[in-house]
Design a protein around this motif. Sequence first.
Motif, short mmCIF file in Angstrom:
data_model
loop_
_atom_site.label_atom_id
_atom_site.label_comp_id
_atom_site.label_asym_id
_atom_site.label_seq_id
_atom_site.Cartn_x
_atom_site.Cartn_y
_atom_site.Cartn_z
N ASP A 16 0.86 -1.10 -0.12
CA ASP A 16 -0.07 -0.03 0.18
C ASP A 16 0.87 1.36 0.06
OD1 ASP A 16 -2.29 -1.47 -0.12
OD2 ASP A 16 -2.71 -1.27 2.13
N GLU A 17 2.03 1.39 -0.18
CA GLU A 17 2.97 2.32 -0.04
C GLU A 17 2.63 3.31 -1.24
OE1 GLU A 17 5.23 -1.36 1.42
OE2 GLU A 17 4.19 -0.85 -0.23
N TRP A 18 1.95 2.88 -2.22
CA TRP A 18 1.88 3.62 -3.47
C TRP A 18 0.78 4.77 -3.08
CZ3 TRP A 18 -3.15 3.75 -5.55
CH2 TRP A 18 -3.88 2.67 -4.84
N LYS A 19 -0.08 4.38 -1.99
CA LYS A 19 -1.14 5.20 -1.72
C LYS A 19 -0.77 6.36 -1.10
CE LYS A 19 -4.26 1.53 -1.20
NZ LYS A 19 -5.02 0.73 -0.35
N ALA A 21 2.33 7.77 -1.84
CA ALA A 21 3.46 8.23 -2.76
C ALA A 21 3.57 9.81 -3.05
CB ALA A 21 3.92 7.46 -3.92
N SER A 23 5.75 12.84 -5.45
CA SER A 23 6.89 13.16 -6.37
C SER A 23 7.84 14.38 -5.71
CB SER A 23 6.40 13.82 -7.71
OG SER A 23 7.25 13.99 -8.60
N LEU A 28 9.87 9.42 -7.82
CA LEU A 28 8.54 9.07 -6.78
C LEU A 28 9.11 8.74 -5.63
CD1 LEU A 28 5.38 8.95 -6.96
CD2 LEU A 28 5.64 6.74 -7.84
N GLU A 30 8.00 6.53 -2.04
CA GLU A 30 7.18 5.74 -1.42
C GLU A 30 7.42 5.49 -0.20
OE1 GLU A 30 6.22 2.17 -3.99
OE2 GLU A 30 5.41 3.32 -5.45
#
Length: 109
Positions: A16-19, A21, A23, A28, A30
């Motif tokens: 779930d790290e992308w949630k 993330a 820039s 990117l 995360e």
Amino acid sequence: MDIQWDYNNVQIKEGDEWKAAFSCHLGLFEPLMMYFGPTNSPATFQAMMDNIFREEMLQGWLMDYMDDLMIGGRCDNMPKLIERGRCVLQKLYKNYLFVKPDKSVLSHK
């Protein structure tokens, strides 16, 4: 007692790290741990603390609010208060949580 690093103690579930993330100039990022920005950070941290100290709160001698813990008891029963303090500190240590000594107070009224 005041807990160090508050939300930064909550690990983001693997996958779930992308949630969370964002820039930056290196690309990117995360994060692996929660940070202050996300909307549910306070509620997630409070739920974690409630879960860790559920038993003590049900017994009625511990209150928690976010990163603050208050141990209650009669001031004429110091051995019991010391035992409770030790119990809380052990649970904190077991869960990789630490107290800010300069912001923690022992008082009686």
